[in-house]
Design a protein around this motif. Structure first.
Motif, mmCIF file in Angstrom:
data_model
loop_
_atom_site.group_PDB
_atom_site.id
_atom_site.type_symbol
_atom_site.label_atom_id
_atom_site.label_comp_id
_atom_site.label_asym_id
_atom_site.label_seq_id
_atom_site.Cartn_x
_atom_site.Cartn_y
_atom_site.Cartn_z
ATOM 1 N N SER A 198 0.818 -1.218 0.000
ATOM 2 C CA SER A 198 0.000 0.000 0.000
ATOM 3 C C SER A 198 0.850 1.265 0.000
ATOM 4 O O SER A 198 0.443 2.289 -0.555
ATOM 5 C CB SER A 198 -0.954 0.005 1.199
ATOM 6 N N TYR A 199 2.028 1.214 0.609
ATOM 7 C CA TYR A 199 2.938 2.366 0.555
ATOM 8 C C TYR A 199 3.393 2.589 -0.886
ATOM 9 O O TYR A 199 3.521 3.732 -1.332
ATOM 10 C CB TYR A 199 4.151 2.123 1.461
ATOM 11 N N CYS A 200 3.610 1.477 -1.585
ATOM 12 C CA CYS A 200 3.988 1.555 -2.996
ATOM 13 C C CYS A 200 2.826 2.119 -3.821
ATOM 14 O O CYS A 200 3.016 3.008 -4.662
ATOM 15 C CB CYS A 200 4.371 0.157 -3.472
ATOM 16 N N PHE A 201 1.616 1.627 -3.561
ATOM 17 C CA PHE A 201 0.430 2.129 -4.266
ATOM 18 C C PHE A 201 0.273 3.637 -4.091
ATOM 19 O O PHE A 201 -0.068 4.350 -5.035
ATOM 20 C CB PHE A 201 -0.827 1.441 -3.750
ATOM 21 N N ASP A 202 0.483 4.115 -2.878
ATOM 22 C CA ASP A 202 0.313 5.545 -2.597
ATOM 23 C C ASP A 202 1.144 6.399 -3.548
ATOM 24 O O ASP A 202 0.676 7.415 -4.074
ATOM 25 C CB ASP A 202 0.724 5.861 -1.157
ATOM 26 N N ILE A 203 2.380 5.983 -3.763
ATOM 27 C CA ILE A 203 3.302 6.770 -4.579
ATOM 28 C C ILE A 203 2.854 6.805 -6.037
ATOM 29 O O ILE A 203 2.805 7.870 -6.662
ATOM 30 C CB ILE A 203 4.731 6.200 -4.464
ATOM 31 N N PHE A 204 2.485 5.654 -6.582
ATOM 32 C CA PHE A 204 2.091 5.600 -7.990
ATOM 33 C C PHE A 204 0.698 6.198 -8.212
ATOM 34 O O PHE A 204 0.451 6.823 -9.247
ATOM 35 C CB PHE A 204 2.165 4.159 -8.498
ATOM 36 N N GLN A 205 -0.194 6.025 -7.246
ATOM 37 C CA GLN A 205 -1.525 6.618 -7.359
ATOM 38 C C GLN A 205 -1.449 8.141 -7.402
ATOM 39 O O GLN A 205 -2.186 8.797 -8.151
ATOM 40 C CB GLN A 205 -2.391 6.173 -6.168
ATOM 41 N N ASN A 206 -0.554 8.706 -6.623
ATOM 42 C CA ASN A 206 -0.472 10.157 -6.505
ATOM 43 C C ASN A 206 0.494 10.805 -7.497
ATOM 44 O O ASN A 206 0.580 12.039 -7.547
ATOM 45 C CB ASN A 206 -0.065 10.540 -5.077
ATOM 46 N N HIS A 207 1.194 10.000 -8.279
ATOM 47 C CA HIS A 207 2.138 10.562 -9.250
ATOM 48 C C HIS A 207 1.375 11.015 -10.496
ATOM 49 O O HIS A 207 0.650 10.226 -11.121
ATOM 50 C CB HIS A 207 3.191 9.521 -9.628
ATOM 51 N N ASN A 208 1.540 12.274 -10.875
ATOM 52 C CA ASN A 208 0.721 12.826 -11.964
ATOM 53 C C ASN A 208 1.110 12.345 -13.358
ATOM 54 O O ASN A 208 0.412 12.646 -14.328
ATOM 55 C CB ASN A 208 0.724 14.363 -11.912
ATOM 56 N N GLU A 209 2.213 11.587 -13.470
ATOM 57 C CA GLU A 209 2.597 11.049 -14.778
ATOM 58 C C GLU A 209 2.209 9.581 -14.953
ATOM 59 O O GLU A 209 2.443 8.997 -16.016
ATOM 60 C CB GLU A 209 4.098 11.224 -14.991
ATOM 61 N N ILE A 210 1.626 8.989 -13.930
ATOM 62 C CA ILE A 210 1.172 7.603 -14.012
ATOM 63 C C ILE A 210 -0.326 7.592 -14.300
ATOM 64 O O ILE A 210 -1.122 8.137 -13.533
ATOM 65 C CB ILE A 210 1.462 6.833 -12.709
ATOM 66 N N ASP A 211 -0.699 6.966 -15.417
ATOM 67 C CA ASP A 211 -2.107 6.936 -15.825
ATOM 68 C C ASP A 211 -2.825 5.674 -15.364
ATOM 69 O O ASP A 211 -4.011 5.719 -15.007
ATOM 70 C CB ASP A 211 -2.201 7.049 -17.350
ATOM 71 N N ASN A 212 -2.125 4.546 -15.417
ATOM 72 C CA ASN A 212 -2.738 3.268 -15.052
ATOM 73 C C ASN A 212 -1.766 2.425 -14.241
ATOM 74 O O ASN A 212 -0.546 2.607 -14.326
ATOM 75 C CB ASN A 212 -3.121 2.469 -16.308
ATOM 76 N N ILE A 213 -2.339 1.473 -13.502
ATOM 77 C CA ILE A 213 -1.551 0.513 -12.740
ATOM 78 C C ILE A 213 -2.083 -0.886 -13.026
ATOM 79 O O ILE A 213 -3.297 -1.117 -12.985
ATOM 80 C CB ILE A 213 -1.634 0.784 -11.222
ATOM 81 N N VAL A 214 -1.171 -1.807 -13.323
ATOM 82 C CA VAL A 214 -1.495 -3.226 -13.412
ATOM 83 C C VAL A 214 -0.776 -3.924 -12.276
ATOM 84 O O VAL A 214 0.424 -3.701 -12.056
ATOM 85 C CB VAL A 214 -1.050 -3.820 -14.768
ATOM 86 N N VAL A 215 -1.487 -4.756 -11.543
ATOM 87 C CA VAL A 215 -0.895 -5.467 -10.412
ATOM 88 C C VAL A 215 -0.731 -6.939 -10.779
ATOM 89 O O VAL A 215 -1.684 -7.589 -11.214
ATOM 90 C CB VAL A 215 -1.777 -5.354 -9.148
ATOM 91 N N VAL A 216 0.483 -7.439 -10.619
ATOM 92 C CA VAL A 216 0.749 -8.864 -10.833
ATOM 93 C C VAL A 216 0.787 -9.528 -9.466
ATOM 94 O O VAL A 216 1.630 -9.191 -8.625
ATOM 95 C CB VAL A 216 2.075 -9.083 -11.579
ATOM 96 N N VAL A 217 -0.125 -10.454 -9.234
ATOM 97 C CA VAL A 217 -0.261 -11.039 -7.898
ATOM 98 C C VAL A 217 -0.820 -12.452 -8.022
ATOM 99 O O VAL A 217 -1.564 -12.761 -8.969
ATOM 100 C CB VAL A 217 -1.198 -10.156 -7.024
ATOM 101 N N SER A 218 -0.465 -13.311 -7.085
ATOM 102 C CA SER A 218 -0.992 -14.677 -7.093
ATOM 103 C C SER A 218 -2.474 -14.658 -6.731
ATOM 104 O O SER A 218 -2.963 -13.750 -6.053
ATOM 105 C CB SER A 218 -0.227 -15.550 -6.098
#
Length: 234
Positions: free
Chosen positions: A33-53
């Motif tokens: 979630s700390y990692c998510f916070d950074i990418f969610q709030n970064h204005n140059e990141i449009d989308n996130i794909v999560v690779v998880v089991s």
């Protein structure tokens, strides 16, 4: 459009604990979630794909909802190796974020990446074919084939330790994975390795000692100490 792949499929075997390191709770919040916070709030990141089991996807979805991570456009299954997981993430982007120009690959176990490193990687992949953050090697490094005797002394000034995120022009990076053998993907250790081998021009950008990867119990303790310092001085 810039899409981040967050790799959260690791099992954390070196930690000797009952759950993967990216899902350990720190201050009542999982590391990812700390990692998510950074990418969610970064204005140059449009989308996130999560690779998880499959076992942990519901856990991730619950915390993504709890902390309002709205940029997630898809989930991909963890692969048998790290690079297979990246390939699965690339396939997910091809299906769910087709306008992606640059892909940024990051490890969920690196929860302290800075906005600047992300921006520098995006800029690097715009000007070159890709970019990776690095830090200089401080200790003298020796090469040994048998692990017992020194075969070669390497020049420290020419050695750099790679970090994440690593960024690439999406189309070419994806094409490479579609073209190569499964064996080559299996034998790839770092995200930029396969890109470099197939002619992509990868630039290096400054990394940071703070951008640590949680691999051992000591790394986790360092992360907790940094968080306490940020709370004290922030």
């Amino acid at each position: 459009m810039n899409t981040a792949i967050i790799l959260a499929g690791g099992v954390g075997s070196r930690m000797g604990i009952d759950r993967p390191k990216q899902f350990l709770m720190v201050n009542d919040k999982p590391v990812i979630s700390y990692c998510f916070d950074i990418f969610q709030n970064h204005n140059e990141i449009d989308n996130i794909v999560v690779v998880v089991s499959e076992k942990w996807q519901k856990f991730v979805e619950e915390y993504a909802e709890k902390y309002s991570v709205t940029k997630i456009c898809g989930y991909a299954p963890a692969g048998k190796t790290r690079q297979h997981s990246i390939y699965n993430g690339l396939k997910c982007i091809a299906e769910n974020a087709k306008d992606t120009n640059i892909v940024i690959v990051h490890d969920a176990a690196r929860p302290l990446v800075s906005d600047k490193i992300i921006s520098d990687c995006i800029k690097g992949a715009t000007e070159y074919d890709g970019a990776m953050p690095v830090i200089s090697v401080k200790d003298t490094v020796y090469q040994s084939c048998d692990g017992k005797s020194i075969d070669k002394l390497l020049k420290r000034s020419e050695l750099f330790a790679g970090q994440a995120p690593e960024s690439f022009k999406f189309k070419r990076y994806y094409e490479i994975h579609n073209e190569v053998s499964d064996e080559e993907i299996s034998n790839t250790a770092g995200s930029s390795e396969i890109a470099y081998r197939h002619g992509m021009n990868i630039t290096m950008v400054p990394g940071s000692e703070r951008n640590l990867k949680i691999t051992t119990v000591e790394d986790l303790e360092t992360f907790e100490t940094i968080l306490k310092g940020d709370e004290k001085f922030g």
